[in-house]
Design a protein around this motif. Structure first.
Motif, PDB file in Angstrom:
ATOM      1  N   HIS A 169       0.804  -1.220   0.000  1.00 51.01           N
ATOM      2  CA  HIS A 169       0.000   0.000   0.000  1.00 51.01           C
ATOM      3  C   HIS A 169       0.837   1.271   0.000  1.00 51.01           C
ATOM      4  CE1 HIS A 169      -3.832  -2.021   0.392  1.00 51.01           C
ATOM      5  NE2 HIS A 169      -3.345  -2.755   1.375  1.00 51.01           N
ATOM      6  N   VAL A 170       2.018   1.227   0.605  1.00 53.39           N
ATOM      7  CA  VAL A 170       2.773   2.469   0.758  1.00 53.39           C
ATOM      8  C   VAL A 170       4.162   2.420   0.112  1.00 53.39           C
ATOM      9  CG1 VAL A 170       4.025   3.811   2.489  1.00 53.39           C
ATOM     10  CG2 VAL A 170       1.584   3.427   2.743  1.00 53.39           C
ATOM     11  N   ILE A 171       4.959   1.416   0.455  1.00 54.01           N
ATOM     12  CA  ILE A 171       6.379   1.498   0.101  1.00 54.01           C
ATOM     13  C   ILE A 171       6.609   1.383  -1.411  1.00 54.01           C
ATOM     14  CG2 ILE A 171       8.631   0.409   0.420  1.00 54.01           C
ATOM     15  CD1 ILE A 171       7.731  -0.230   3.271  1.00 54.01           C
ATOM     16  N   TYR A 172       6.075   0.346  -2.043  1.00 60.09           N
ATOM     17  CA  TYR A 172       6.301   0.216  -3.487  1.00 60.09           C
ATOM     18  C   TYR A 172       5.702   1.372  -4.288  1.00 60.09           C
ATOM     19  CZ  TYR A 172       8.313  -4.462  -2.968  1.00 60.09           C
ATOM     20  OH  TYR A 172       9.111  -5.504  -2.643  1.00 60.09           O
ATOM     21  N   PRO A 173       4.443   1.773  -3.998  1.00 63.40           N
ATOM     22  CA  PRO A 173       3.928   2.915  -4.764  1.00 63.40           C
ATOM     23  C   PRO A 173       4.759   4.180  -4.567  1.00 63.40           C
ATOM     24  CG  PRO A 173       2.134   1.800  -3.639  1.00 63.40           C
ATOM     25  CD  PRO A 173       3.402   1.184  -3.134  1.00 63.40           C
ATOM     26  N   THR A 174       5.208   4.435  -3.304  1.00 62.07           N
ATOM     27  CA  THR A 174       6.007   5.637  -3.087  1.00 62.07           C
ATOM     28  C   THR A 174       7.311   5.561  -3.869  1.00 62.07           C
ATOM     29  OG1 THR A 174       5.116   5.766  -0.850  1.00 62.07           O
ATOM     30  CG2 THR A 174       7.036   7.119  -1.321  1.00 62.07           C
ATOM     31  N   ALA A 175       7.900   4.364  -3.916  1.00 64.00           N
ATOM     32  CA  ALA A 175       9.205   4.210  -4.575  1.00 64.00           C
ATOM     33  C   ALA A 175       9.068   3.985  -6.075  1.00 64.00           C
ATOM     34  CB  ALA A 175       9.958   3.046  -3.938  1.00 64.00           C
ATOM     35  N   ALA A 176       7.823   3.957  -6.573  1.00 67.38           N
ATOM     36  CA  ALA A 176       7.615   3.511  -7.959  1.00 67.38           C
ATOM     37  C   ALA A 176       8.446   4.276  -8.983  1.00 67.38           C
ATOM     38  CB  ALA A 176       6.136   3.604  -8.311  1.00 67.38           C
ATOM     39  N   LEU A 177       8.508   5.601  -8.831  1.00 70.63           N
ATOM     40  CA  LEU A 177       9.234   6.368  -9.843  1.00 70.63           C
ATOM     41  C   LEU A 177      10.718   6.055  -9.815  1.00 70.63           C
ATOM     42  CD1 LEU A 177       7.475   9.831  -9.931  1.00 70.63           C
ATOM     43  CD2 LEU A 177       7.502   8.031 -11.665  1.00 70.63           C
ATOM     44  N   ASP A 178      11.274   5.941  -8.603  1.00 67.42           N
ATOM     45  CA  ASP A 178      12.688   5.569  -8.493  1.00 67.42           C
ATOM     46  C   ASP A 178      12.917   4.168  -9.055  1.00 67.42           C
ATOM     47  OD1 ASP A 178      13.869   7.823  -7.416  1.00 67.42           O
ATOM     48  OD2 ASP A 178      13.229   7.330  -5.393  1.00 67.42           O
ATOM     49  N   ILE A 179      11.996   3.257  -8.763  1.00 62.92           N
ATOM     50  CA  ILE A 179      12.149   1.894  -9.264  1.00 62.92           C
ATOM     51  C   ILE A 179      12.149   1.906 -10.792  1.00 62.92           C
ATOM     52  CG2 ILE A 179      11.105  -0.403  -9.383  1.00 62.92           C
ATOM     53  CD1 ILE A 179       9.986   0.050  -6.580  1.00 62.92           C
ATOM     54  N   PHE A 180      11.225   2.680 -11.376  1.00 57.12           N
ATOM     55  CA  PHE A 180      11.169   2.711 -12.838  1.00 57.12           C
ATOM     56  C   PHE A 180      12.409   3.351 -13.453  1.00 57.12           C
ATOM     57  CE2 PHE A 180       6.780   1.289 -12.925  1.00 57.12           C
ATOM     58  CZ  PHE A 180       6.842   0.485 -14.047  1.00 57.12           C
ATOM     59  N   THR A 181      12.978   4.330 -12.757  1.00 60.68           N
ATOM     60  CA  THR A 181      14.253   4.865 -13.244  1.00 60.68           C
ATOM     61  C   THR A 181      15.270   3.737 -13.348  1.00 60.68           C
ATOM     62  OG1 THR A 181      13.804   6.966 -12.191  1.00 60.68           O
ATOM     63  CG2 THR A 181      16.078   6.515 -12.783  1.00 60.68           C
ATOM     64  N   GLY A 182      15.333   2.922 -12.300  1.00 65.99           N
ATOM     65  CA  GLY A 182      16.249   1.785 -12.313  1.00 65.99           C
ATOM     66  C   GLY A 182      15.901   0.786 -13.398  1.00 65.99           C
ATOM     67  N   VAL A 183      14.607   0.536 -13.579  1.00 65.35           N
ATOM     68  CA  VAL A 183      14.184  -0.442 -14.584  1.00 65.35           C
ATOM     69  C   VAL A 183      14.557   0.045 -15.986  1.00 65.35           C
ATOM     70  CG1 VAL A 183      12.171  -1.511 -15.649  1.00 65.35           C
ATOM     71  CG2 VAL A 183      12.343  -1.405 -13.172  1.00 65.35           C
ATOM     72  N   ARG A 184      14.361   1.353 -16.236  1.00 71.58           N
ATOM     73  CA  ARG A 184      14.702   1.885 -17.554  1.00 71.58           C
ATOM     74  C   ARG A 184      16.207   1.750 -17.793  1.00 71.58           C
ATOM     75  NH1 ARG A 184      11.862   6.539 -17.908  1.00 71.58           N
ATOM     76  NH2 ARG A 184      10.363   5.317 -19.094  1.00 71.58           N
ATOM     77  N   LEU A 185      17.001   2.116 -16.776  1.00 76.17           N
ATOM     78  CA  LEU A 185      18.452   1.982 -16.933  1.00 76.17           C
ATOM     79  C   LEU A 185      18.826   0.521 -17.123  1.00 76.17           C
ATOM     80  CD1 LEU A 185      19.652   4.529 -14.245  1.00 76.17           C
ATOM     81  CD2 LEU A 185      20.057   4.644 -16.698  1.00 76.17           C
ATOM     82  N   SER A 186      18.143  -0.373 -16.419  1.00 70.64           N
ATOM     83  CA  SER A 186      18.516  -1.781 -16.527  1.00 70.64           C
ATOM     84  C   SER A 186      18.175  -2.316 -17.911  1.00 70.64           C
ATOM     85  CB  SER A 186      17.875  -2.600 -15.424  1.00 70.64           C
ATOM     86  OG  SER A 186      16.704  -3.200 -15.867  1.00 70.64           O
ATOM     87  N   ALA A 187      17.121  -1.777 -18.551  1.00 74.72           N
ATOM     88  CA  ALA A 187      16.823  -2.183 -19.927  1.00 74.72           C
ATOM     89  C   ALA A 187      17.975  -1.789 -20.844  1.00 74.72           C
ATOM     90  CB  ALA A 187      15.524  -1.538 -20.391  1.00 74.72           C
ATOM     91  N   ILE A 188      18.508  -0.573 -20.612  1.00 72.14           N
ATOM     92  CA  ILE A 188      19.631  -0.107 -21.431  1.00 72.14           C
ATOM     93  C   ILE A 188      20.882  -0.949 -21.160  1.00 72.14           C
ATOM     94  CG2 ILE A 188      21.197   1.831 -21.815  1.00 72.14           C
ATOM     95  CD1 ILE A 188      18.757   3.651 -21.159  1.00 72.14           C
ATOM     96  N   PHE A 189      21.149  -1.178 -19.870  1.00 71.42           N
ATOM     97  CA  PHE A 189      22.328  -1.977 -19.527  1.00 71.42           C
ATOM     98  C   PHE A 189      22.191  -3.414 -20.036  1.00 71.42           C
ATOM     99  CE2 PHE A 189      23.344   1.176 -16.069  1.00 71.42           C
ATOM    100  CZ  PHE A 189      24.550   1.567 -16.634  1.00 71.42           C
ATOM    101  N   ALA A 190      20.960  -3.922 -20.071  1.00 67.60           N
ATOM    102  CA  ALA A 190      20.756  -5.292 -20.559  1.00 67.60           C
ATOM    103  C   ALA A 190      21.171  -5.397 -22.027  1.00 67.60           C
ATOM    104  CB  ALA A 190      19.295  -5.710 -20.388  1.00 67.60           C
ATOM    105  N   THR A 191      20.780  -4.388 -22.820  1.00 59.78           N
ATOM    106  CA  THR A 191      21.152  -4.412 -24.242  1.00 59.78           C
ATOM    107  C   THR A 191      22.669  -4.337 -24.395  1.00 59.78           C
ATOM    108  OG1 THR A 191      19.184  -3.030 -24.483  1.00 59.78           O
ATOM    109  CG2 THR A 191      20.454  -3.457 -26.453  1.00 59.78           C
ATOM    110  N   THR A 192      23.282  -3.383 -23.682  1.00 60.89           N
ATOM    111  CA  THR A 192      24.738  -3.253 -23.742  1.00 60.89           C
ATOM    112  C   THR A 192      25.411  -4.547 -23.305  1.00 60.89           C
ATOM    113  OG1 THR A 192      24.443  -0.943 -23.102  1.00 60.89           O
ATOM    114  CG2 THR A 192      26.680  -1.818 -23.018  1.00 60.89           C
ATOM    115  N   ALA A 193      24.924  -5.112 -22.196  1.00 58.22           N
ATOM    116  CA  ALA A 193      25.554  -6.311 -21.657  1.00 58.22           C
ATOM    117  C   ALA A 193      25.437  -7.474 -22.622  1.00 58.22           C
ATOM    118  CB  ALA A 193      24.912  -6.680 -20.319  1.00 58.22           C
TER     119      ALA A 193
END
Lengths: 252, 266, 258
Positions: A169-193
């Motif tokens: 109810h609280v922690i994941y939704p609050t962190a969602a934007l930060d998590i998605f920043t990480g997810v977007r970067l990880s998509a980029i790093f996945a391609t590079t890797a």
């Protein structure tokens, strides 16, 4: 009316920019008679992409599969680990430098070792992609979780929420934007890797094709493969943007 | 004689930071009878917020005892749900979650503490109507004004029918007119539901208007200085503010707190 | 792409002792397993052997490779940081240019530019220092992207402040836009730092017979697994130390974040 023209502008400007870029590239190649093995023109690259598509296709699917599988494994691993690490202050103090080590160490150094133990198959490359991609999700998720405002945590305590309930109810939704920043970067790093992994070993995937064609001075084909890598990258980027729009539906 | 609804016995809370030890609350004792409306007032840093957080199990006291209905709370760990159910906490900010609608936010405590029955929903909607949030039910917090948000925060703390409301400067962030209006609405709710309220504020006028008794706290260390009974007749309307008796209480309390502030400056 | 910030914590003993304790525990457990379990030393060499191996081999055998990779990484990273910020500053001067160029930068960010390594070798030859170009092209776009985001996200209040105190365009950029963008600039620089090590090591592996990437491959080929592990740790240290240097500069510069 003004808004409509602004939207039109923000579509038109990049389209014009890409046209200009490729036009200029084409012009330089043609007008200077630059040999194909040195720098192929965009039109040559595009026609090679179409003409050799049946040859490229299995390699595209292998690279795409590696990126996607690695990414899909990396994201939940990163989020779950971050949840565990942040659940204790001591644990997070003890492990956060090692997360940075994982983020900053290029996995290409580990791959030769992994390949020695596990062979040259796709599985090893997927493992490599996971190692490179999960750390950044982990790091950003930790940031997001640690930045949850105290009063939201107090709200959960005051209604006697379990750990799982306050995560949902609280922690994941609050962190969602930060998590998605990480997810977007990880998509980029996945391609590079994935490309880096295909450089290190094995003879399948776009990365190994790029090297092979370059060695035979088939630069046009090399570039065609690079463009296919771009398409994979675009797909991943689009996928994350789509998910973010679906998941983070609220405004703050 | 029945046991008091809430009792603090010599409660002390000490915080340790890196460089210093802070006595947030020292040897605090208080008894609140069932259905009472008490305020705790004092300058910032006097530990008044810490007090109600200890009662709600958010902060664990260093020593002393806290009792509800004569039953000692086990403050060494998080309070069990059946005790938390008896209390509702209202924060200084509305503290609504932006990903839920107003109604979903208000339903959250019930959802977390168990099932949301049809009966609960009906009660919840009656509360929503009572505070005039009917039109905002399905709006998201970002689309709603500050006063309405704080009303939603109040209602959220009441949907599970608590016996005690703990209010941490709930209207402190609102403008004067909105605050007075919500104070009066709160008095209505209190009268209708017969609940016990512990109200934290730094606003003397608000404290006198609302409470039956006021606990005045001082800082460094945070401790109880004096208890003032407010003998104004109930029910109270906003007009009571202009009476001489009200002004006398206000002067007395302002004097007490003013002395404190002066001492701090020295 | 604007996070990657970590919560600032005061330096407490636990932040120093706990990671060291973990390190000691890993070292000890690996040592015991390596010595007693009979796992082949080609899979898990004893940590003590890794340390003494690297210690003995470093001066003559490893150092030329280490120094080259270090030089390529750092030089490329510094150039990319400067280039990325200058590009962002130039692009941000015009709203139209920003709109037109942003997708191109995103395109460059999502295309791993290490794909160009084989072609760069073709164009520029096998000179090890050409790897600096690889690092620059891989690390620059992400720095530009984040910096540009920072430059263009100036809120109206601060724009009005700039107008109210009568800033010139240059003053406004240096004193307000640039300072305001600092957190994002540093996020970009940190991501650039990560990309720089990836690019340098990938270049090592694809082309040439010098550099840590090459050395690691060679050690594995000749079954010097302990030295391969040691070399990986040395490479990890390059990334880690660079990252921490950037972070400590950030703490000095971005004082207002706490």
């Amino acid at each position: 009316m003004r808004k409509a023209s602004r939207v039109l502008m923000s579509i038109l400007a990049p389209v014009l920019m890409f046209t200009l870029l490729f036009g200029l590239w084409e012009f330089i190649c043609v007008s200077n008679n630059i040999p194909k093995w040195l720098l192929p023109s965009p039109s040559a690259i595009f026609s090679s992409m179409a003409a050799n598509f049946t040859d490229f296709f299995p390699h595209i699917m292998i690279s795409f599969g590696t990126v996607l599988a690695g990414f899909l494994l990396a994201v939940p691993i990163g989020i779950v680990l971050a949840t565990l690490i942040t659940s204790s202050k001591t644990l997070s103090a003890a492990l956060s430098p090692y997360i940075i080590v994982l983020v900053t160490t290029p996995l290409v150094t580990l791959l030769p070792l992994l390949m020695l133990f596990l062979g040259y198959g796709q599985k090893v490359r997927i493992i490599g992609v996971v190692i490179q991609a999960f750390a950044i999700v982990n790091m950003n998720t930790c940031t997001g979780i640690l930045n949850v405002p105290v009063i939201r945590q107090e709200l959960m305590q005051s209604v006697g929420a379990t750990k799982l309930q306050s995560l949902r109810h609280v922690i994941y939704p609050t962190a969602a934007l930060d998590i998605f920043t990480g997810v977007r970067l990880s998509a980029i790093f996945a391609t590079t890797a994935c490309v880096a992994a295909e450089y290190v070993g094995g003879n399948e995937g776009l990365g190994s094709l790029i090297i092979k064609y370059a060695q035979y001075l088939k630069t046009t084909e090399s570039f065609a493969c690079i463009f296919f890598v771009t398409i994979i990258g675009l797909f991943m980027y689009g996928l994350v943007s789509f998910l973010q729009k679906k998941v983070v539906y609220w405004r703050t | 004689m029945p046991a008091p609804k809430i009792e603090f016995r010599n409660v002390t809370k000490i915080f340790h930071t890196r460089s210093q030890t802070i006595v947030a609350v020292q040897d605090y004792s208080m008894q609140v009878e069932t259905g009472d409306f008490v305020s705790i007032i004092g300058p910032s840093g006097c530990g008044k917020s810490t007090l109600i957080r200890m009662l709600d199990g958010i902060i664990q006291p260093t020593s002393g005892e806290i009792l509800i209905d004569g039953q000692k709370l086990d403050t060494s760990r998080r309070l069990p749900r059946d005790i938390l159910r008896r209390m509702g906490f209202i924060f200084q900010k509305p503290n609504l979650l932006p990903w839920y609608t107003i109604r979903q936010n208000i339903a959250l405590p019930n959802k977390i503490m168990g099932k949301l029955t049809k009966e609960d929903e009906a009660y919840m909607d009656s509360l929503i109507d009572m505070v005039g949030l009917t039109h905002y039910r399905d709006a998201y917090p970002v689309e709603v004004s500050g006063g309405a948000l704080q009303r939603a925060g109040v209602v959220r703390a009441m949907v599970h029918k608590p016996e005690i409301l703990l209010m941490d400067e709930p209207f402190g962030a609102l403008d004067e007119m909105m605050r007075e209006q919500l104070d009066i609405e709160l008095l209505d709710i209190w009268k209708n539901l017969g609940i016990t309220i512990v109200f934290i504020t730094h606003n003397v006028e608000e404290a006198v208007l609302l409470s039956s008794s006021i606990y005045v706290m001082g800082t460094q260390p945070g401790r109880l200085l004096e208890r003032v009974e407010i003998g104004l007749p109930r029910p109270r309307e906003l007009g009571v503010i202009t009476t001489e008796r009200f002004a006398a209480y206000e002067r007395k309390l302002t004097g007490l707190i003013g002395k404190l502030e002066l001492k701090n400056i020295k | 792409m604007t996070a990657l910030r970590r919560k600032r914590k005061p330096l407490q003993w636990v932040n120093l002792i706990a990671p060291l304790a973990v390190l000691a525990a890993i070292f000890l457990v690996c040592e015991i397993i390596a010595r007693t379990s009979g796992i082949s030393e080609y899979i898990l060499p004893a940590p003590s052997k890794i340390v003494t191996g690297v210690w003995n081999k470093f001066p003559a055998d490893i150092s030329p490779h280490f120094l080259l990779t270090l030089r390529v990484t750092l030089l490329g990273f510094l150039l990319a940081t400067a280039l990325g910020m200058v590009l962002a500053a130039l692009i941000s001067q015009s709203g139209l240019v920003t709109k037109a160029v942003s997708p191109v930068i995103i395109w460059l960010v999502i295309t791993p530019l290490i794909t160009l390594i084989p072609l760069l070798t073709l164009w520029l030859g096998y000179d090890p220092m050409q790897r600096v170009y690889v690092v620059v092209i891989q690390a620059t776009p992400i720095i530009t992207l984040n910096t540009l985001n920072g430059f263009t996200n100036l809120d109206t209040e601060k724009k009005e402040l700039a107008k109210a105190v009568g800033c010139t365009k240059l003053q406004r950029f240096c004193k307000i836009t640039f300072m305001n963008a600092m957190p994002q600039v540093f996020t970009g620089i940190k991501l650039g730092c990560i990309n720089a090590t990836i690019a340098a090591l990938s270049a090592d592996i694809v082309s040439g017979n010098i550099g840590m990437g090459f050395k690691i491959k060679q050690y594995i080929k000749y079954n010097n697994i302990d030295l391969a592990y040691g070399s990986i740790i040395l490479v990890a240290l390059i990334g880690l130390v660079t990252y921490y240097i950037v972070e400590s500069i950030e703490h000095k510069v971005v004082l207002w974040k706490n």
